[in-house]
Design a protein around this motif. Structure first.
Motif, PDB file in Angstrom:
ATOM      1  N   UNK A 240       0.852  -1.185   0.000  1.00 34.76           N
ATOM      2  CA  UNK A 240       0.000   0.000   0.000  1.00 34.76           C
ATOM      3  C   UNK A 240       0.890   1.238   0.000  1.00 34.76           C
ATOM      4  N   UNK A 241       0.392   2.312  -0.568  1.00 33.55           N
ATOM      5  CA  UNK A 241       1.150   3.556  -0.622  1.00 33.55           C
ATOM      6  C   UNK A 241       0.869   4.364   0.648  1.00 33.55           C
ATOM      7  N   UNK A 242       1.932   4.679   1.386  1.00 34.11           N
ATOM      8  CA  UNK A 242       1.833   5.498   2.591  1.00 34.11           C
ATOM      9  C   UNK A 242       2.785   6.686   2.465  1.00 34.11           C
ATOM     10  N   UNK A 243       2.729   7.583   3.445  1.00 33.68           N
ATOM     11  CA  UNK A 243       3.550   8.789   3.431  1.00 33.68           C
ATOM     12  C   UNK A 243       4.695   8.664   4.414  1.00 33.68           C
ATOM     13  N   UNK A 244       5.916   8.659   3.886  1.00 35.92           N
ATOM     14  CA  UNK A 244       7.103   8.502   4.741  1.00 35.92           C
ATOM     15  C   UNK A 244       7.370   9.735   5.582  1.00 35.92           C
ATOM     16  N   UNK A 245       6.873  10.894   5.156  1.00 37.32           N
ATOM     17  CA  UNK A 245       7.143  12.128   5.884  1.00 37.32           C
ATOM     18  C   UNK A 245       6.223  12.318   7.078  1.00 37.32           C
ATOM     19  N   UNK A 246       5.175  11.530   7.121  1.00 40.18           N
ATOM     20  CA  UNK A 246       4.244  11.576   8.254  1.00 40.18           C
ATOM     21  C   UNK A 246       4.526  10.364   9.135  1.00 40.18           C
ATOM     22  N   UNK A 247       5.207  10.590  10.262  1.00 44.56           N
ATOM     23  CA  UNK A 247       5.605   9.481  11.125  1.00 44.56           C
ATOM     24  C   UNK A 247       4.415   8.677  11.630  1.00 44.56           C
ATOM     25  N   UNK A 248       3.252   9.305  11.683  1.00 38.39           N
ATOM     26  CA  UNK A 248       2.087   8.634  12.242  1.00 38.39           C
ATOM     27  C   UNK A 248       1.310   7.854  11.192  1.00 38.39           C
ATOM     28  N   UNK A 249       1.622   8.093   9.921  1.00 40.39           N
ATOM     29  CA  UNK A 249       0.824   7.501   8.846  1.00 40.39           C
ATOM     30  C   UNK A 249       0.854   5.974   8.905  1.00 40.39           C
ATOM     31  N   UNK A 250       2.055   5.400   9.032  1.00 47.80           N
ATOM     32  CA  UNK A 250       2.170   3.948   9.077  1.00 47.80           C
ATOM     33  C   UNK A 250       1.506   3.389  10.331  1.00 47.80           C
ATOM     34  N   UNK A 251       1.725   4.049  11.470  1.00 44.30           N
ATOM     35  CA  UNK A 251       1.132   3.574  12.725  1.00 44.30           C
ATOM     36  C   UNK A 251      -0.390   3.605  12.650  1.00 44.30           C
ATOM     37  N   UNK A 252      -0.941   4.664  12.074  1.00 42.03           N
ATOM     38  CA  UNK A 252      -2.394   4.763  11.944  1.00 42.03           C
ATOM     39  C   UNK A 252      -2.934   3.679  11.019  1.00 42.03           C
ATOM     40  N   UNK A 253      -2.229   3.441   9.902  1.00 41.55           N
ATOM     41  CA  UNK A 253      -2.688   2.420   8.965  1.00 41.55           C
ATOM     42  C   UNK A 253      -2.666   1.046   9.619  1.00 41.55           C
ATOM     43  N   UNK A 254      -1.571   0.717  10.297  1.00 42.50           N
ATOM     44  CA  UNK A 254      -1.464  -0.592  10.941  1.00 42.50           C
ATOM     45  C   UNK A 254      -2.525  -0.756  12.018  1.00 42.50           C
ATOM     46  N   UNK A 255      -2.787   0.327  12.762  1.00 41.25           N
ATOM     47  CA  UNK A 255      -3.772   0.246  13.834  1.00 41.25           C
ATOM     48  C   UNK A 255      -5.181   0.034  13.319  1.00 41.25           C
ATOM     49  N   UNK A 256      -5.558   0.775  12.275  1.00 41.31           N
ATOM     50  CA  UNK A 256      -6.917   0.685  11.753  1.00 41.31           C
ATOM     51  C   UNK A 256      -7.136  -0.587  10.924  1.00 41.31           C
ATOM     52  N   UNK A 257      -6.142  -0.959  10.136  1.00 41.81           N
ATOM     53  CA  UNK A 257      -6.292  -2.140   9.282  1.00 41.81           C
ATOM     54  C   UNK A 257      -6.101  -3.442  10.058  1.00 41.81           C
ATOM     55  N   UNK A 258      -5.363  -3.352  11.170  1.00 41.87           N
ATOM     56  CA  UNK A 258      -5.014  -4.508  11.993  1.00 41.87           C
ATOM     57  C   UNK A 258      -4.286  -5.579  11.164  1.00 41.87           C
ATOM     58  N   UNK A 259      -3.587  -5.135  10.139  1.00 38.58           N
ATOM     59  CA  UNK A 259      -2.872  -6.103   9.309  1.00 38.58           C
ATOM     60  C   UNK A 259      -1.695  -6.710  10.044  1.00 38.58           C
ATOM     61  N   UNK A 260      -1.204  -6.014  11.081  1.00 34.32           N
ATOM     62  CA  UNK A 260      -0.104  -6.600  11.856  1.00 34.32           C
ATOM     63  C   UNK A 260      -0.576  -7.765  12.708  1.00 34.32           C
ATOM     64  N   UNK A 261      -1.896  -8.028  12.733  1.00 38.04           N
ATOM     65  CA  UNK A 261      -2.441  -9.213  13.406  1.00 38.04           C
ATOM     66  C   UNK A 261      -2.763 -10.331  12.406  1.00 38.04           C
ATOM     67  N   UNK A 262      -2.578 -10.056  11.130  1.00 40.36           N
ATOM     68  CA  UNK A 262      -2.862 -11.040  10.075  1.00 40.36           C
ATOM     69  C   UNK A 262      -1.699 -12.019  10.012  1.00 40.36           C
ATOM     70  N   UNK A 263      -1.941 -13.316  10.069  1.00 41.26           N
ATOM     71  CA  UNK A 263      -0.835 -14.284  10.155  1.00 41.26           C
ATOM     72  C   UNK A 263       0.049 -14.344   8.918  1.00 41.26           C
ATOM     73  N   UNK A 264      -0.407 -13.835   7.779  1.00 43.24           N
ATOM     74  CA  UNK A 264       0.368 -13.934   6.543  1.00 43.24           C
ATOM     75  C   UNK A 264       0.991 -12.597   6.136  1.00 43.24           C
ATOM     76  N   UNK A 265       1.079 -11.674   7.044  1.00 40.69           N
ATOM     77  CA  UNK A 265       1.629 -10.354   6.733  1.00 40.69           C
ATOM     78  C   UNK A 265       3.129 -10.436   6.423  1.00 40.69           C
ATOM     79  N   UNK A 266       3.589  -9.462   5.675  1.00 38.97           N
ATOM     80  CA  UNK A 266       5.021  -9.284   5.430  1.00 38.97           C
ATOM     81  C   UNK A 266       5.257  -7.775   5.356  1.00 38.97           C
TER      82      UNK A 266
END
Length: 343
Positions: A240-266
């Motif tokens: 997915x395309x995220x913004x590297x200049x926004x430190x919170x962008x990745x954290x917000x995406x991971x929190x809302x999508x909960x993809x870091x809880x998906x067993x097949x994530x990379x």
């Protein structure tokens, strides 16, 4: 040209549809990734672009599961385009008789997009990576990009044997990657067990400096799989395309999508996950599903073979088949059900 088009050079009776479980599982896992992204953005309003092949199977699946109704199929073969027009499952699918390069040069990506570049020709690796880099550079925040590459090291050729063969293939790979190879290659990188990971490094390498642009947008990997489809080993990478200049962008995406809880994530460009499952009858699958899920402490291969009372393979292949059964325990939710339908 995607793999579906390539398969058209085989006669209908020669296509082993019952052996395509791995490809179907990978497609279903792609839908799971998109469902995670849908927790952050409304992917139902996105435009899906892909290599539809003569039957547009991916298009039908994405429309059915995610309600996407803006779709574009890219196809360079005019005859296949005609067949697509006959087979397309919905009137809103646009069929464009262009190459992927022509499409990327002319298409304006607006609003939300999901784009899958499903390549198969191993000799065109440099062009394929270049097109993927160009695509990622055109996409916007929360857009999704996916690439499929042929991951057969035998496609690198070579006339020698043993160590000399690996050296030949390493040189050929370096030649095909060109300036996309910003990492050191060694002979082990072209071994069958390592080659998909090497290609994953190449994908990362070709995208490496995009975040330095004024927009600061970058490709955040979400999944990476290898699987065999009709004898061809393939690598797929989705991000997915995220913004590297926004430190919170990745954290917000991971929190809302909960993809870091998906067993097949990379999420960190680690080695791709292998999808390799046995061919099963519907009755065998039902018997195995009744015993799932199981705990990590149990040897899944032995346990599932015990549930059947036999190992669904030749006697000489029992260890391999038990390994495939263990994989089935991981992927059973995404395993397709093929059956004969009389119309």
């Amino acid at each position: 040209m995607g793999f579906e088009e390539g398969a058209e050079h085989m006669s209908g009776g020669a296509v082993a549809y019952h052996l395509r479980e791995n490809k179907a599982i990978e497609r279903n896992l792609f839908i799971e990734v998109l469902a995670r992204v849908a927790r952050v953005a409304n992917v139902s309003d996105y435009t899906y672009v892909g290599f539809g092949g003569p039957f547009l199977e991916d298009f039908q699946a994405l429309h059915s599961t995610l309600r996407i109704s803006k779709m574009i199929s890219i196809e360079s073969d005019k005859n296949v385009c005609t067949r697509q027009a006959f087979n397309k499952p919905a009137a809103f699918i646009q069929i464009k008789n262009v190459t992927s390069g022509e499409f990327l040069r002319s298409h304006e990506f607006v609003d939300g997009n999901i784009v899958w570049l499903d390549y198969t020709a191993p000799k065109d690796l440099y062009v394929q990576l270049s097109e993927f880099r160009s695509l990622v550079g055109k996409l916007g925040r929360f857009d999704v990009a996916k690439i499929t590459l042929n991951a057969n090291p035998s496609a690198l050729g070579g006339q020698s044997k043993g160590v000399a063969l690996h050296e030949e293939r390493r040189h050929e790979l370096a030649k095909r990657l060109g300036d996309h190879c910003k990492f050191e290659l060694n002979d082990d990188d072209v071994l069958p067990k390592n080659y998909p990971t090497t290609l994953l490094k190449a994908v990362r390498s070709c995208l490496g400096d995009l975040a330095a642009r004024a927009s600061g947008e970058y490709f955040q990997p979400l999944s990476a799989f290898i699987y065999k489809d009709s004898g061809h080993q393939m690598l797929t990478v989705t991000g997915v395309i995220l913004n590297a200049k926004d430190d919170q962008d990745k954290a917000d995406f991971l929190g809302k999508s909960r993809i870091d809880h998906w067993p097949f994530r990379n999420l960190h460009w680690s080695s791709p996950i292998e999808i390799s499952v046995p061919a099963l009858s519907a009755k065998e699958r039902l018997a195995l599903d009744n015993a799932l899920p199981i705990t990590d402490e149990v040897d899944a291969g032995d346990y599932l073979a015990d549930q059947l009372g036999y190992c669904p393979s030749d006697q000489e292949n029992i260890p391999t088949t038990k390994s495939l059964l263990a994989n089935y325990a991981k992927f059973y939710r995404a395993y397709p059900l093929f059956s004969r339908v009389v119309l």
